[in-house]
Design a protein around this motif. Sequence first.
Motif, short mmCIF file in Angstrom:
data_model
loop_
_atom_site.label_atom_id
_atom_site.label_comp_id
_atom_site.label_asym_id
_atom_site.label_seq_id
_atom_site.Cartn_x
_atom_site.Cartn_y
_atom_site.Cartn_z
N ASP A 242 -22.02 2.83 1.64
CA ASP A 242 -21.29 1.52 1.97
C ASP A 242 -19.81 1.72 1.65
OD1 ASP A 242 -20.24 -1.19 2.31
OD2 ASP A 242 -22.24 -2.19 1.81
N ARG A 243 -19.03 1.76 2.77
CA ARG A 243 -17.61 1.81 2.61
C ARG A 243 -17.08 0.71 2.12
NH1 ARG A 243 -14.90 0.39 7.83
NH2 ARG A 243 -16.36 -0.23 9.31
N ILE A 244 -17.41 -0.48 2.34
CA ILE A 244 -16.96 -1.75 1.92
C ILE A 244 -17.15 -1.91 0.51
CG2 ILE A 244 -16.71 -4.29 2.26
CD1 ILE A 244 -15.80 -2.45 4.53
N GLU A 245 -18.32 -1.64 0.04
CA GLU A 245 -18.34 -1.53 -1.63
C GLU A 245 -17.57 -0.66 -2.16
OE1 GLU A 245 -22.48 -1.52 -4.48
OE2 GLU A 245 -22.22 -0.07 -2.86
N THR A 246 -17.56 0.67 -1.54
CA THR A 246 -16.72 1.83 -2.24
C THR A 246 -15.16 1.13 -2.33
OG1 THR A 246 -17.82 3.47 -1.22
CG2 THR A 246 -15.65 4.06 -1.81
N GLY A 247 -14.65 0.44 -1.39
CA GLY A 247 -13.33 0.10 -1.45
C GLY A 247 -13.10 -1.03 -2.29
N THR A 248 -14.37 -1.93 -2.63
CA THR A 248 -14.22 -2.92 -3.42
C THR A 248 -14.00 -2.52 -4.81
OG1 THR A 248 -15.52 -4.58 -1.84
CG2 THR A 248 -15.51 -5.02 -4.03
N TYR A 249 -14.85 -1.57 -5.28
CA TYR A 249 -14.86 -1.07 -6.64
C TYR A 249 -13.57 -0.34 -6.91
CZ TYR A 249 -19.75 -2.65 -7.36
OH TYR A 249 -20.74 -3.53 -7.44
N ALA A 250 -13.07 0.60 -5.71
CA ALA A 250 -11.85 0.89 -6.04
C ALA A 250 -10.60 0.02 -6.17
CB ALA A 250 -11.58 1.96 -4.77
N ILE A 251 -10.76 -1.11 -5.47
CA ILE A 251 -9.80 -2.15 -5.69
C ILE A 251 -9.89 -2.80 -7.27
CG2 ILE A 251 -9.10 -4.46 -5.01
CD1 ILE A 251 -9.53 -3.39 -1.96
N ALA A 252 -11.20 -2.92 -7.71
CA ALA A 252 -11.77 -3.40 -8.93
C ALA A 252 -10.91 -2.71 -10.10
CB ALA A 252 -13.10 -3.46 -9.04
N VAL A 253 -11.10 -1.36 -9.96
CA VAL A 253 -10.14 -0.52 -10.82
C VAL A 253 -8.83 -0.51 -10.84
CG1 VAL A 253 -10.19 1.87 -11.65
CG2 VAL A 253 -12.43 0.89 -10.62
N ALA A 254 -8.25 -0.61 -9.65
CA ALA A 254 -6.78 -0.53 -9.50
C ALA A 254 -6.25 -2.00 -10.14
CB ALA A 254 -6.54 -0.87 -8.01
N THR A 276 -3.68 3.39 1.32
CA THR A 276 -3.26 2.21 0.98
C THR A 276 -3.20 2.09 -0.52
OG1 THR A 276 -3.76 1.21 3.07
CG2 THR A 276 -3.05 -0.35 1.33
N LEU A 277 -4.24 2.27 -1.11
CA LEU A 277 -4.29 2.06 -2.62
C LEU A 277 -3.43 3.36 -3.41
CD1 LEU A 277 -7.93 1.40 -3.38
CD2 LEU A 277 -6.09 -0.23 -3.66
N GLY A 278 -3.24 4.21 -2.75
CA GLY A 278 -2.36 5.23 -3.02
C GLY A 278 -0.90 4.78 -3.18
N GLN A 279 -0.38 3.88 -2.02
CA GLN A 279 0.72 3.50 -1.93
C GLN A 279 1.19 2.21 -3.01
OE1 GLN A 279 1.75 2.04 1.99
NE2 GLN A 279 0.03 3.46 2.84
N VAL A 280 -0.16 1.72 -3.37
CA VAL A 280 0.14 0.51 -4.51
C VAL A 280 0.27 1.15 -6.01
CG1 VAL A 280 -1.43 -0.93 -5.63
CG2 VAL A 280 -1.46 -0.98 -3.30
N GLY A 281 -0.11 2.57 -5.94
CA GLY A 281 0.19 3.22 -7.29
C GLY A 281 -0.84 3.67 -8.09
N VAL A 282 -2.28 3.71 -7.29
CA VAL A 282 -3.55 4.11 -7.87
C VAL A 282 -3.55 5.47 -7.65
CG1 VAL A 282 -5.91 3.69 -7.94
CG2 VAL A 282 -4.17 1.61 -7.37
N ASP A 283 -4.22 6.17 -8.45
CA ASP A 283 -4.47 7.60 -8.24
C ASP A 283 -5.87 7.70 -7.75
OD1 ASP A 283 -4.70 10.35 -8.20
OD2 ASP A 283 -4.95 10.64 -10.57
N ILE A 284 -6.10 8.26 -6.40
CA ILE A 284 -7.27 8.52 -5.81
C ILE A 284 -7.39 10.10 -5.60
CG2 ILE A 284 -8.56 8.23 -3.60
CD1 ILE A 284 -8.01 5.51 -5.30
N SER A 285 -8.47 10.70 -5.96
CA SER A 285 -8.69 12.11 -6.00
C SER A 285 -10.35 12.30 -5.61
CB SER A 285 -8.54 12.63 -7.32
OG SER A 285 -9.11 12.44 -8.34
N VAL A 286 -10.61 13.35 -4.87
CA VAL A 286 -12.04 13.47 -4.47
C VAL A 286 -12.49 14.41 -5.27
CG1 VAL A 286 -13.62 14.34 -2.51
CG2 VAL A 286 -11.47 12.81 -2.05
N VAL A 293 -11.13 6.90 -9.14
CA VAL A 293 -10.17 6.04 -8.93
C VAL A 293 -9.38 5.94 -10.50
CG1 VAL A 293 -9.59 3.79 -8.27
CG2 VAL A 293 -11.45 4.93 -7.23
N ARG A 294 -8.21 6.13 -10.52
CA ARG A 294 -7.53 5.74 -11.98
C ARG A 294 -6.37 5.12 -11.86
NH1 ARG A 294 -6.90 11.85 -13.92
NH2 ARG A 294 -6.61 12.22 -11.73
#
Length: 429
Positions: A242-254, A276-286, A293-294
């Motif tokens: 679920d990409r929307i659940e993925t994005g939701t929890y990533a935003i929650a950490v942000a 977009t979250l990277g532009q906000v200032g969140v560290d995203i790594s695979v 998400v940090r």
Amino acid sequence: MDRIRIRGGAPLNGTIPISGAKNAALPLMTASLLTDETLELTNVPRLADVSSLLRILSNFGVDHMIAGRRPGQTSETGQTVRLTARTIIDTCAPYELVSTMRASFWVIAPLLARFGQARVSLPGGCAIGTRPVDLLIMAMERLGATIEIDGGYVVAKAPRGLQGGEIVFPKVTVGGTHVALMAAVLANGTTVIENAAREPEVADLANCLVKMGARIEGGGTCRIVVEGVSRLHGASHEVLPDRIETGTYAIAVAMTGGDVTLTNTRPDLLQFALDTLGQVGVDISVTNEGIRVRRNGAGLEPVDVTTDPFPGFPTDLQAQFMALMTRAKGTSRITETIFENRFMHVQELARLGASIRLDGDSAFVDGVKRLRGAPVMATDLRASVSLVIAGLAAEGETMINRVYHLDRGFEALEAKLGRCGAEIERIKS
């Protein structure tokens, strides 16, 4: 009705497993009507919408079995559902069933394709826009069906079977593409679908139909070509993450800060949102485990976003991103291009201290230093989880009412967040 109570301020740290995608599972379950053999779906989320669709399919005569848990499985790793539409006793989907979930209207396509007739109530669902079914009806008419509206029901007939044809959508429609695909696979001849939706869930349906014996080229692109076949057979297929659940929890950490790894997911399903979250200032790594998400507590940068069909920024993450921007250092602009009434969460976010101005299809969000807990009310599925995200960062206690919306699209939300340090609990009615 159940409520959710949150005491904000705690960062999130740990691991959150991502469930199978609701928006993929529902059309896949509907596709079981296209064959008299068993369709096995794995990684199916435990959600209210899934249960509702199972009731609708059972009403037609579809047998279903939910497999027992296997070693290593938990309540959050998805379930296996086997669907067998061997004997269909009714091709009518009544209002009392369809009115609870808009996606259930899609059953009209496989019923029409396989049996030459269907009678389905006009749909219900979240009140976030009209979301008319005219494009879905147009797709079936292009394949030779006759359509009438009778007492709130769409009556579709094709006594000699559907015929291949050209379907050109005037705008991108996920539901319309799902319906066109399921109608075309059993039609006589070739069907070309132009301006098709490119969402991963559409590609997932196409991949499953191919496993069932369909001949489809271009699933997940804007041009899909379908060579009709006389019958489909059973298959086994895993629902994509679920990409929307993925994005939701990533935003929650942000929003809260912390360090969380999202497992059982794929970054390619929502790369635009992650960028977009990277532009906000969140560290995203695979990582090998998933997506890490940090955020170390530094301020959030304001970012303008416009919702667009895939691969653009998803409309289903708009409310969550708006909650995040309430804490940014400046003003962000969020423009909604998909649904005309998807800002109902604005007034509820304002109750928590957000500063948001609406101007047509845009919302201007002025970041504030703090949010304060308050009682709020969920208005739809994605709006409800935006209130959860805001509550996680708000000072004091936030009480979210009408959380049945959350149960339609988020599996074990309180447990997943709670294990990562959130102070969140469900209060039973």
